[in-house]
Design an enzyme around this catalytic site. Structure first.
Site, PDB file in Angstrom:
ATOM      1  N   SER A  41       0.983  -1.151  -0.065  1.00 23.19           N
ATOM      2  CA  SER A  41       0.101   0.020  -0.094  1.00 23.19           C
ATOM      3  C   SER A  41       0.853   1.276   0.068  1.00 23.19           C
ATOM      4  O   SER A  41       0.462   2.266  -0.482  1.00 23.19           O
ATOM      5  CB  SER A  41      -0.873   0.025   1.470  1.00 23.19           C
ATOM      6  OG  SER A  41      -1.601  -1.227   1.343  1.00 23.19           O
ATOM      7  N   HIS A  44       1.996   2.116  -3.481  1.00 22.72           N
ATOM      8  CA  HIS A  44       0.813   2.521  -4.107  1.00 22.72           C
ATOM      9  C   HIS A  44       0.762   3.859  -3.839  1.00 22.72           C
ATOM     10  O   HIS A  44       0.260   4.839  -4.647  1.00 22.72           O
ATOM     11  CB  HIS A  44      -0.521   1.590  -4.007  1.00 22.72           C
ATOM     12  CG  HIS A  44      -0.602   0.657  -4.952  1.00 22.72           C
ATOM     13  ND1 HIS A  44      -1.038   0.511  -6.012  1.00 22.72           N
ATOM     14  CD2 HIS A  44      -0.285  -0.772  -4.378  1.00 22.72           C
ATOM     15  CE1 HIS A  44      -0.974  -0.804  -6.610  1.00 22.72           C
ATOM     16  NE2 HIS A  44      -0.589  -1.445  -5.789  1.00 22.72           N
ATOM     17  N   GLU A  58       3.113  -0.042   9.499  1.00 22.96           N
ATOM     18  CA  GLU A  58       3.219  -1.448  10.168  1.00 22.96           C
ATOM     19  C   GLU A  58       4.768  -0.955  10.836  1.00 22.96           C
ATOM     20  O   GLU A  58       5.683  -0.865  10.273  1.00 22.96           O
ATOM     21  CB  GLU A  58       3.650  -2.241   8.917  1.00 22.96           C
ATOM     22  CG  GLU A  58       2.544  -2.692   7.867  1.00 22.96           C
ATOM     23  CD  GLU A  58       2.753  -3.642   6.782  1.00 22.96           C
ATOM     24  OE1 GLU A  58       4.128  -4.057   6.822  1.00 22.96           O
ATOM     25  OE2 GLU A  58       2.022  -3.736   5.932  1.00 22.96           O
ATOM     26  N   CYS A  80     -19.529   5.527  16.233  1.00 25.14           N
ATOM     27  CA  CYS A  80     -20.486   5.433  15.050  1.00 25.14           C
ATOM     28  C   CYS A  80     -21.190   4.155  15.337  1.00 25.14           C
ATOM     29  O   CYS A  80     -20.792   3.025  16.259  1.00 25.14           O
ATOM     30  CB  CYS A  80     -19.883   5.473  13.727  1.00 25.14           C
ATOM     31  SG  CYS A  80     -19.027   4.173  13.284  1.00 25.14           S
ATOM     32  N   CYS A  91     -15.790   1.215  10.339  1.00 26.59           N
ATOM     33  CA  CYS A  91     -15.884   2.669  11.065  1.00 26.59           C
ATOM     34  C   CYS A  91     -16.032   3.676  10.095  1.00 26.59           C
ATOM     35  O   CYS A  91     -15.687   3.710   8.855  1.00 26.59           O
ATOM     36  CB  CYS A  91     -14.643   3.088  11.910  1.00 26.59           C
ATOM     37  SG  CYS A  91     -14.678   4.642  12.630  1.00 26.59           S
ATOM     38  N   ARG A 186       9.570 -16.622  -3.309  1.00 24.84           N
ATOM     39  CA  ARG A 186       8.148 -16.662  -2.384  1.00 24.84           C
ATOM     40  C   ARG A 186       7.591 -18.012  -2.479  1.00 24.84           C
ATOM     41  O   ARG A 186       6.935 -18.213  -1.240  1.00 24.84           O
ATOM     42  CB  ARG A 186       7.177 -15.718  -3.356  1.00 24.84           C
ATOM     43  CG  ARG A 186       7.679 -14.222  -3.225  1.00 24.84           C
ATOM     44  CD  ARG A 186       6.948 -12.998  -4.001  1.00 24.84           C
ATOM     45  NE  ARG A 186       7.549 -11.735  -3.714  1.00 24.84           N
ATOM     46  CZ  ARG A 186       6.956 -10.423  -3.527  1.00 24.84           C
ATOM     47  NH1 ARG A 186       5.574 -10.738  -3.730  1.00 24.84           N
ATOM     48  NH2 ARG A 186       7.358  -9.426  -3.255  1.00 24.84           N
TER      49      ARG A 186
HETATM   50 ZN    ZN Z   1       0.340  -2.418   4.996  1.00 26.64          ZN
HETATM   51 ZN    ZN Z   2     -16.489   4.571  14.163  1.00 28.84          ZN
END
Ligand code: ZN
Ligand code: ZN
Length: 315
Positions: A41, A44, A58, A80, A91, A186
């Site tokens: 991520s 990206h 992380e 919420c 959430c 891998r």
């Molecule tokens: Zn991650």
């Molecule tokens: Zn929430």
């Protein structure tokens, strides 16, 4: 102190003010970062030009009193309807508060986090390895969502960090696991974690840990009629679906981050899996570098030919 951020000239190590100097520190603790890992991520977000917050969702480190902790980077509102129902990962406004995405994250010497987000590590987990608790929690949530997998044939498609974590979590839960992964290093990491290698025939449960068209197609092909296909890899590029999904009545089960499973906090459970699965860190972490080498580490992580699986930065 040092902090890794994306800039107009790419990923850079910047000098930024200490987090303690921020005005509002009520309910917050400073974590001295020991390990912080690069995630797909992150690649990206960097490629998309996102800038602002310090990278790193992380991460693990120590508190002022020496307690070793992993940090859950996702900060739900707690108020919420979905938080109240225990679905914290859903959430309503959770996407606005993620360390390393829109709040300063762990690729820094120190980071200020909500005290509710720190998890003391169980005995036997080294804080230098605990950056991988977060991706393990992601995988555990995915496995919990498609489960129970005990005694079932599970195929994991894609042997990146999340796929390998899914192998570890499914094996830990007692599944018979196969990994479909073309890259030799891998695939070998998957074998080291107890997976067979190479998809053949049908599986009760298939987990797509890559999130691309070819992995989705392979997953559909190998899911047995009436079986379950878990979507664990992030689908950054849309994929198309074919009629096989309907003809086989495949149950598609997406998963995102982590929450509670039967009342158990998945982030804490992931730290216990890290403790309990021998060879997990060795299979996942291919490189460890200093924070100053972050730019080079990001380049290596983004280069498929570099052979990296998980790169951990050690401030
Ligand atoms: Zn991650
Ligand atoms: Zn929430």
């Amino acid at each position: 102190m040092r902090a890794v951020r994306n800039t107009d000239s790419g990923v850079r190590v910047l000098h930024v003010p200490e987090p303690e100097t921020l005005a509002d520190t009520a309910g917050k603790v400073v974590v001295d970062v020991v390990s912080t890992a690069i995630c797909g991520s992150d690649l990206h977000m960097v490629a998309a030009g996102m800038q602002g917050a310090t990278l790193g969702h992380e991460f693990a480190g120590t508190l002022a009193d020496g307690t070793a902790v992993a940090v859950r980077p996702q900060a739900p509102c707690g108020a919420c309807d979905l938080c109240a129902a225990g679905h914290r990962q859903l959430c309503r406004t959770g996407g606005e508060r993620m360390y390393g995405v829109n709040l300063d994250g762990g690729m820094a010497d120190r980071v200020l986090v909500d005290s509710a987000m720190v998890f003391p590590l169980p005995d036997g987990v080294d804080v230098r390895d605990a950056a991988v608790v977060e991706p393990l929690a992601v995988a555990l949530h995915g496995v919990n969502r498609v489960g129970p997998v005990t005694g079932r044939r599970v195929l994991v498609v894609g042997g990146g960090p999340i796929g390998l974590c899914a192998v570890a979590c499914a094996r830990h839960a007692g599944a018979d696991v196969t990994l479909a992964e073309p890259q030799r290093n891998r695939a070998e990491a998957g074998e080291a974690l107890g997976a067979r290698v190479g998809a053949s025939g049908e599986y009760d449960v298939v987990i797509d840990a890559a999130g691309v068209q070819s992995s989705f197609d392979l997953a559909v092909e190998h899911t047995c009629p009436g079986g379950t296909l878990g979507l664990l890899g992030s689908f950054w590029t849309p994929v198309s679906m074919n009629v096989l999904v309907q003809m086989k009545e495949i149950g598609i089960v997406p998963a995102f981050t982590y929450g509670h499973h039967h009342g158990v906090e998945e982030f804490a459970a992931a730290a216990e899996i890290l403790r309990d699965v021998p060879g997990l860190v060795q299979a996942l972490v291919t490189h460890r570098v200093g924070l100053d080498d972050a730019a080079e580490a990001f380049a290596r992580a983004a280069d498929p030919s570099a052979g990296a699986i998980k790169i951990v930065l050690m401030p």
